[in-house]
Design a protein around this motif. Structure first.
Motif, PDB file in Angstrom:
ATOM      1  N   THR A 114       7.708  -1.968  11.272  1.00 57.52           N
ATOM      2  CA  THR A 114       7.953  -2.078   9.829  1.00 57.52           C
ATOM      3  C   THR A 114       8.875  -0.965   9.349  1.00 57.52           C
ATOM      4  N   ASP A 174       4.871   5.033   4.002  1.00 50.21           N
ATOM      5  CA  ASP A 174       3.974   3.877   4.067  1.00 50.21           C
ATOM      6  C   ASP A 174       2.560   4.391   4.317  1.00 50.21           C
ATOM      7  N   ASP A 175       1.572   3.510   4.116  1.00 48.76           N
ATOM      8  CA  ASP A 175       0.196   3.974   4.283  1.00 48.76           C
ATOM      9  C   ASP A 175      -0.150   4.228   5.744  1.00 48.76           C
ATOM     10  N   GLU A 227       2.253  -5.572  13.902  1.00 47.21           N
ATOM     11  CA  GLU A 227       1.119  -5.591  14.833  1.00 47.21           C
ATOM     12  C   GLU A 227       0.502  -6.999  14.823  1.00 47.21           C
ATOM     13  N   ARG A 284       0.811  -1.218   0.000  1.00 49.62           N
ATOM     14  CA  ARG A 284       0.000   0.000   0.000  1.00 49.62           C
ATOM     15  C   ARG A 284       0.846   1.270   0.000  1.00 49.62           C
ATOM     16  N   THR A 320       2.657   0.001  15.158  1.00 46.07           N
ATOM     17  CA  THR A 320       3.666  -0.101  16.231  1.00 46.07           C
ATOM     18  C   THR A 320       5.015   0.495  15.828  1.00 46.07           C
ATOM     19  N   GLY A 321       5.215   0.686  14.539  1.00 49.03           N
ATOM     20  CA  GLY A 321       6.458   1.301  14.054  1.00 49.03           C
ATOM     21  C   GLY A 321       7.546   0.306  13.663  1.00 49.03           C
TER      22      GLY A 321
HETATM   23  P1  AMP Z   1       3.649  -1.517  12.234  1.00 50.16           P
HETATM   24  O1  AMP Z   1       4.952  -2.176  11.875  1.00 50.16           O
HETATM   25  O2  AMP Z   1       3.039  -2.141  13.454  1.00 50.16           O
HETATM   26  O3  AMP Z   1       3.784  -0.014  12.337  1.00 50.16           O
HETATM   27  O4  AMP Z   1       2.623  -1.846  11.067  1.00 50.16           O
HETATM   28  C1  AMP Z   1       2.567  -1.078   9.923  1.00 50.16           C
HETATM   29  C2  AMP Z   1       2.319  -1.888   8.694  1.00 50.16           C
HETATM   30  O5  AMP Z   1       1.290  -2.850   8.880  1.00 50.16           O
HETATM   31  C3  AMP Z   1       1.887  -1.003   7.551  1.00 50.16           C
HETATM   32  O6  AMP Z   1       2.503  -1.446   6.356  1.00 50.16           O
HETATM   33  C4  AMP Z   1       0.386  -1.160   7.512  1.00 50.16           C
HETATM   34  O7  AMP Z   1      -0.078  -1.212   6.186  1.00 50.16           O
HETATM   35  C5  AMP Z   1       0.093  -2.478   8.236  1.00 50.16           C
HETATM   36  N1  AMP Z   1      -0.914  -2.325   9.289  1.00 50.16           N
HETATM   37  C6  AMP Z   1      -0.712  -2.485  10.624  1.00 50.16           C
HETATM   38  N2  AMP Z   1      -1.828  -2.304  11.318  1.00 50.16           N
HETATM   39  C7  AMP Z   1      -2.785  -1.990  10.430  1.00 50.16           C
HETATM   40  C8  AMP Z   1      -4.182  -1.659  10.532  1.00 50.16           C
HETATM   41  N3  AMP Z   1      -4.813  -1.620  11.718  1.00 50.16           N
HETATM   42  N4  AMP Z   1      -4.848  -1.370   9.403  1.00 50.16           N
HETATM   43  C9  AMP Z   1      -4.227  -1.392   8.196  1.00 50.16           C
HETATM   44  N5  AMP Z   1      -2.922  -1.711   8.032  1.00 50.16           N
HETATM   45  C10 AMP Z   1      -2.205  -2.007   9.127  1.00 50.16           C
END
Ligand code: AMP
Length: 173
Positions: free
Chosen positions: A126, A118-119, A95, A58, A123-124
């Motif tokens: 990624t 990123d979209d 997450e 995305r 949690t950060g």
């Molecule tokens: P994180 O590493 O936890 O910050 O997760 C971010 C990545 O996971 C991004 O690439 C998002 O597209 C995807 N993502 C995580 N949680 C969600 C959510 N609740 N809705 C949509 N995409 C999510």
């Protein structure tokens, strides 16, 4: 224009307990798509960007539109096994699970000014993995830009060393 109205909540996707923020409902609306791009661009239009580094899948959507607007190159960060040439990889906690990402070693030149996109920031984990790879290749991260931030997950705390920009915030689930 309230872009939140165009984002659809999907409970328990892809796993129980996750409320997935579905942006396809924003993307399909020509006015909302343009407005989101304008708002994203306005956050970073003052930056001198060499490369927009965007995260599969995305992140590619606005990442490539922004690269063109910023007169910058576009660099894809991909899921394992997709990139054909020499690459480095980094594992991270999501997450909803553990995964890893890859980038071509010749995608970033030493000293390149990089905007990561990123979209969504949850949690950060990624984007933190992407920061590590960009810096390993000698890139200078001058900003990280998200369409959506889930503020209550405090992902921003992992990104303290960088300017972080977001256009749509959710303070609670
Ligand atoms: P994180 O590493 O936890 O910050 O997760 C971010 C990545 O996971 C991004 O690439 C998002 O597209 C995807 N993502 C995580 N949680 C969600 C959510 N609740 N809705 C949509 N995409 C999510």
């Amino acid at each position: 224009m309230d872009l939140k109205k165009f984002i659809r909540d999907i409970p328990d996707f892809p796993k129980k307990g996750i409320i997935f923020k579905d942006i396809t409902t924003l993307l399909k609306d020509k006015i909302a798509l343009k407005e989101a791009l304008e708002q994203l661009f306005s956050k970073v239009s003052g930056l001198n960007v060499d490369k927009v580094v965007a995260i599969e899948a995305r992140g590619f959507i606005f990442g490539s539109l922004l690269a063109e607007r910023l007169n910058a190159g576009f660099v894809p960060v991909r899921k394992p096994g997709k990139l054909p040439a020499e690459k480095i990889s980094e594992s991270y906690q999501l997450e909803y699970g553990i995964d890893s990402l890859e980038i071509h070693t010749d995608a970033i030149k030493k000293g390149d000014k990089v905007l990561i996109h990123d979209d969504l920031l949850a949690t950060g984990g990624t984007v933190q993995a992407v920061c590590k790879m960009v810096e390993k290749l000698g890139g200078e991260i001058i900003g990280i830009l998200f369409l959506i931030e889930l503020d209550f997950l405090k992902g921003r705390e992992k990104l303290k060393n960088y300017p972080v920009y977001t256009i749509i915030h959710y303070e609670s689930e």
